[in-house]
Design a protein around this motif. Structure first.
Motif, PDB file in Angstrom:
ATOM      1  N   VAL A   1      -2.825   2.997   9.796  1.00  0.00           N
ATOM      2  CA  VAL A   1      -2.797   4.400   9.387  1.00  0.00           C
ATOM      3  C   VAL A   1      -2.134   4.537   8.021  1.00  0.00           C
ATOM      4  CG1 VAL A   1      -1.832   6.671   9.907  1.00  0.00           C
ATOM      5  CG2 VAL A   1      -2.886   5.320  11.719  1.00  0.00           C
ATOM      6  N   ALA A   2      -1.031   3.804   7.803  1.00  0.00           N
ATOM      7  CA  ALA A   2      -0.353   3.853   6.508  1.00  0.00           C
ATOM      8  C   ALA A   2      -1.278   3.394   5.391  1.00  0.00           C
ATOM      9  CB  ALA A   2       0.905   2.983   6.548  1.00  0.00           C
TER      10      ALA A   2
ATOM     11  N   ALA B   1       0.830  -1.207   0.000  1.00  0.00           N
ATOM     12  CA  ALA B   1       0.000   0.000   0.000  1.00  0.00           C
ATOM     13  C   ALA B   1       0.864   1.257   0.000  1.00  0.00           C
ATOM     14  CB  ALA B   1      -0.931  -0.007   1.201  1.00  0.00           C
ATOM     15  N   THR B   2       1.881   1.275   0.858  1.00  0.00           N
ATOM     16  CA  THR B   2       2.728   2.463   0.955  1.00  0.00           C
ATOM     17  C   THR B   2       3.532   2.682  -0.328  1.00  0.00           C
ATOM     18  OG1 THR B   2       2.925   2.112   3.346  1.00  0.00           O
ATOM     19  CG2 THR B   2       4.520   3.586   2.316  1.00  0.00           C
ATOM     20  N   GLY B   3       4.143   1.618  -0.835  1.00  0.00           N
ATOM     21  CA  GLY B   3       4.958   1.746  -2.044  1.00  0.00           C
ATOM     22  C   GLY B   3       4.153   2.186  -3.251  1.00  0.00           C
ATOM     23  N   LEU B   4       3.006   1.576  -3.446  1.00  0.00           N
ATOM     24  CA  LEU B   4       2.175   1.942  -4.598  1.00  0.00           C
ATOM     25  C   LEU B   4       1.628   3.363  -4.464  1.00  0.00           C
ATOM     26  CD1 LEU B   4       0.245  -1.429  -5.023  1.00  0.00           C
ATOM     27  CD2 LEU B   4       2.038  -0.526  -6.530  1.00  0.00           C
ATOM     28  N   ALA B   5       1.323   3.767  -3.232  1.00  0.00           N
ATOM     29  CA  ALA B   5       0.822   5.130  -3.025  1.00  0.00           C
ATOM     30  C   ALA B   5       1.902   6.155  -3.339  1.00  0.00           C
ATOM     31  CB  ALA B   5       0.340   5.294  -1.586  1.00  0.00           C
TER      32      ALA B   5
ATOM     33  N   HIS C   1       0.860  -1.955  15.572  1.00  0.00           N
ATOM     34  CA  HIS C   1      -0.037  -2.270  14.460  1.00  0.00           C
ATOM     35  C   HIS C   1      -0.854  -1.067  14.007  1.00  0.00           C
ATOM     36  CE1 HIS C   1       0.022  -6.856  15.526  1.00  0.00           C
ATOM     37  NE2 HIS C   1       1.133  -6.430  14.957  1.00  0.00           N
ATOM     38  N   HIS C   2      -1.040  -0.098  14.885  1.00  0.00           N
ATOM     39  CA  HIS C   2      -1.824   1.071  14.482  1.00  0.00           C
ATOM     40  C   HIS C   2      -1.142   1.828  13.343  1.00  0.00           C
ATOM     41  CE1 HIS C   2       1.142   2.601  17.352  1.00  0.00           C
ATOM     42  NE2 HIS C   2       0.959   3.794  16.846  1.00  0.00           N
TER      43      HIS C   2
END
Length: 310
Positions: free
Chosen positions: A180-181, A39-43, A175-176
């Protein structure tokens, strides 16, 4: 740049289904890391692509071009596409940035309010006098395990220890931050929003396994989670950053705890390796395309600036 800049915007539509399928085939902990990283990398890649499109179009405006000392037209994008695409990209980036800021501010405000309600005590376990059964992990420094008197009455002593171990796993694993990411990534690209639910499930399953190992009894952990879920109600006052053992598809989690080695068997499947290769390829292609587009734009700017010396 004409072609490479669009790839990071399209890749998530292929990578997200692959990430969800692979997460189901992996043990909970690596599945959580996989989904959060994807998710982070693609965003980041898709946002960078939008920024490049906006910059390429802005450099066609006389005022912006003069600031960059450009005297020749920039051909990073066709003339008929540059300005409309740039305006759209700039608008999307602005909307994403506003949503990210709004989400972060909301989470921080809810967290401050929740911690203020607990007072100045710093003990790991905080007991609220509330007849409604509830328990959750409240992140912060220090992290707190919040449980109501109603939840304590609903569980046996051994089940309470399993529940506390579950919530402690959320605090130890932070884990939060994963959730959030994923939520912020969803503001950057619409397809990434569908990763949050499987990520939340993977994090709960990871905490389930931690609790089972802590109490040394998978059946006890499954019983504690099941009874807590049956007793609890949705708590409007619970911060969205707080993770609770009663969240998500509890029957699936209980069944997974009662099955001794489901994750290990599925992780060895050929399908998991194939899907993993597809996902890694998607991430690499997205990142490489964003870098290539940035390099092409930089080269085009240098060429346009070089015309001034002729």
């Amino acid at each position: 740049m004409i072609f490479s800049v669009w790839i990071p915007l399209l890749v998530p539509f292929l990578a997200v289904p692959a990430a969800r399928r692979l997460a189901e085939a992996l043990p909970p902990r690596p599945a959580g890391w996989l989904l959060a990283t994807a998710a982070t990398g693609l965003a980041v890649c898709s946002t960078a692509a939008l920024g490049l499109i906006a910059l390429a179009g802005a450099l066609r405006l006389p005022f912006v071009a003069s600031l960059g000392h450009l005297t020749a037209p920039l051909d990073a994008l066709p003339a008929w596409l540059a300005l409309p695409a740039a305006a759209t990209a700039a608008g999307l980036v602005a909307l994403s940035a506003a949503a990210v800021v709004r989400t972060v501010r909301r989470h921080l405000a809810e967290l401050r309010l929740a911690r203020a309600q607990l007072g100045s005590a710093t003990a790991e376990l905080a007991v609220l006098r509330d007849p409604d059964p509830d328990a959750y992990a409240l992140p912060g420094r220090p992290g707190r395990i919040v449980v109501t008197t109603g939840m304590l009455r609903a569980l046996q002593p051994a089940e309470r220890e399993a529940l506390f171990a579950h919530e402690r796993a959320h605090l130890v694993g932070r884990h939060h931050l994963f959730l959030v990411a994923a939520e912020l990534a969803g503001h950057c690209h619409p397809s990434l929003r569908s990763l949050r639910a499987p990520l939340a499930f993977a994090l709960e399953r990871s905490a389930d396994e931690y609790a089972a190992a802590a109490v040394g009894d998978r059946g006890l952990a499954a019983r504690a989670i099941g009874r807590a879920a049956l007793a609890s109600r949705a708590a409007a006052s619970r911060p969205r950053m707080a993770l609770a053992a009663t969240a998500g598809p509890v029957p699936r989690r209980v069944a997974a705890l009662l099955d001794r080695h489901p994750a290990a068997r599925s992780a060895r499947s050929r399908g998991a390796r194939l899907i993993g290769a597809v996902l890694v390829s998607c991430l690499c292609v997205s990142a490489a395309s964003a870098i290539e587009a940035a390099a092409d734009l930089h080269g085009g700017i240098e060429i346009a600036q070089g015309e001034t010396g002729r």
